[in-house]
Design an enzyme around this catalytic site. Structure first.
Site, PDB file in Angstrom:
ATOM      1  N   ASP A  60       0.203  -1.075  -0.441  1.00 56.94           N
ATOM      2  CA  ASP A  60      -0.188  -0.155   0.263  1.00 56.94           C
ATOM      3  C   ASP A  60       1.270   1.051   0.101  1.00 56.94           C
ATOM      4  O   ASP A  60       2.181   1.541   0.495  1.00 56.94           O
ATOM      5  CB  ASP A  60      -1.080  -0.034   1.004  1.00 56.94           C
ATOM      6  CG  ASP A  60      -1.855  -0.847   1.461  1.00 56.94           C
ATOM      7  OD1 ASP A  60      -2.688  -2.061   0.395  1.00 56.94           O
ATOM      8  OD2 ASP A  60      -2.652  -1.246   2.530  1.00 56.94           O
ATOM      9  N   TYR A 118       6.957 -10.223   6.597  1.00 54.73           N
ATOM     10  CA  TYR A 118       6.799  -8.427   6.725  1.00 54.73           C
ATOM     11  C   TYR A 118       7.513  -8.792   8.198  1.00 54.73           C
ATOM     12  O   TYR A 118       7.445  -8.862   9.107  1.00 54.73           O
ATOM     13  CB  TYR A 118       4.906  -8.066   6.894  1.00 54.73           C
ATOM     14  CG  TYR A 118       4.708  -7.547   5.477  1.00 54.73           C
ATOM     15  CD1 TYR A 118       4.796  -6.636   5.034  1.00 54.73           C
ATOM     16  CD2 TYR A 118       3.670  -9.375   5.015  1.00 54.73           C
ATOM     17  CE1 TYR A 118       4.296  -6.496   3.446  1.00 54.73           C
ATOM     18  CE2 TYR A 118       3.501  -9.284   3.806  1.00 54.73           C
ATOM     19  CZ  TYR A 118       3.452  -7.750   2.888  1.00 54.73           C
ATOM     20  OH  TYR A 118       2.779  -7.492   1.756  1.00 54.73           O
TER      21      TYR A 118
END
Length: 270
Positions: A60, A118
């Site tokens: 994003d 992540y």
């Protein structure tokens, strides 16, 4: 000419690193800066033909990558140095190719991946940072990283992550398999490290947002398990900011033999 042979097509995989703070996310969009658009432009210049890339995970706006993986097809035969040094020379300074590998026809950066990893970096200090301001999330209240780690362990395994899923998520199912989640402190940095087969939209940032409430002693350790069981996004905490999130690694079957450089972010010990 009817007897002319078509040029061979090569499939190339690249490891990509980028600072996402000045981009509206990975995916190419009209009239805004995207990492994909800059990378495709640089690759097209080196290949001398239009290049379209496919990525392992579409990050994003504001999210970074140290371990993004892409693939593309081209009829251009180039040395590895052209796909690394040459492409980097045509990229803005906040995007870089880390490695290159020719891959077989059945490789796909997204669909061949078996897991994504992540890291979320929190700068836990009374005063805000300056140099790393776009690469970490500042949280001024003292955090108990061990408490956060214990609370997070209920997320391991295959679960319904509706409570940690963005309302606008387009995934067909909220079920994901979390392989590990660790919360550790490195001086003023608190690092949330999470690996799963895949992630629903905003999943890491929503998990971190709720873990911050536990770490600050605003909620009990049992709260994360309660949220998971409730399957209700409205009960969980606010979404953590994008600045601290990094896609650090993508796993593939060993037969593809892709390079595995240090995950980073590189200002932290691996």
């Amino acid at each position: 000419m009817s007897g002319q042979q078509s040029s061979p097509v090569y499939k190339i995989a690249l490891g990509i690193e980028y600072d996402g703070s000045k981009y509206y996310g990975w995916q190419r969009q009209n009239e805004v800066r995207s990492v994909q658009e800059k990378l495709e432009k640089a690759l097209s210049q080196v290949a001398n033909e239009p290049i379209n890339v496919f990525c392992a995970g579409r990050t994003d706006a504001g999210v970074h990558g140290t371990g993004q993986v892409v693939h593309f097809e081209t009829t251009a035969l180039r040395k590895d140095a052209a796909w690394t040094l040459g492409v980097n020379a045509n990229l803005p300074g906040d995007i870089a190719v880390r490695w290159v590998k020719t891959v077989p026809d059945d490789f796909h950066a997204r669909f061949s991946a078996t897991a994504r990893r992540y890291r979320y970096i929190i700068y836990n200090h009374r005063l805000r940072p300056a140099v790393l301001a776009k690469g970490v999330t500042h949280y001024y209240e003292p955090l108990d990283a061990e408490r956060m780690h214990r609370a997070a362990q209920c997320l391991l395994g295959e679960n319904d992550f509706t409570s940690f899923r963005a309302v606008q998520c387009q995934s067909r199912t909220p079920w994901r398999n979390v392989m590990h989640i660790n919360v550790t402190r490195h001086g003023p940095y608190v690092v949330v490290d999470i690996k799963a087969n895949a992630f629903v939209h905003h999943m890491v940032r929503n998990i971190v947002g709720s873990l911050l409430e536990v770490g600050a002693h605003n909620q009990p350790e049992s709260w994360i398990a309660e949220l998971l069981a409730a399957r209700d996004r409205t009960l969980a905490a606010a979404t953590a900011k994008a600045e601290g999130l990094y896609l650090v690694a993508v796993d593939y079957p060993d037969r593809f033999d892709l390079p595995k450089p240090p995950m980073g972010p590189l200002f932290l010990a691996d």
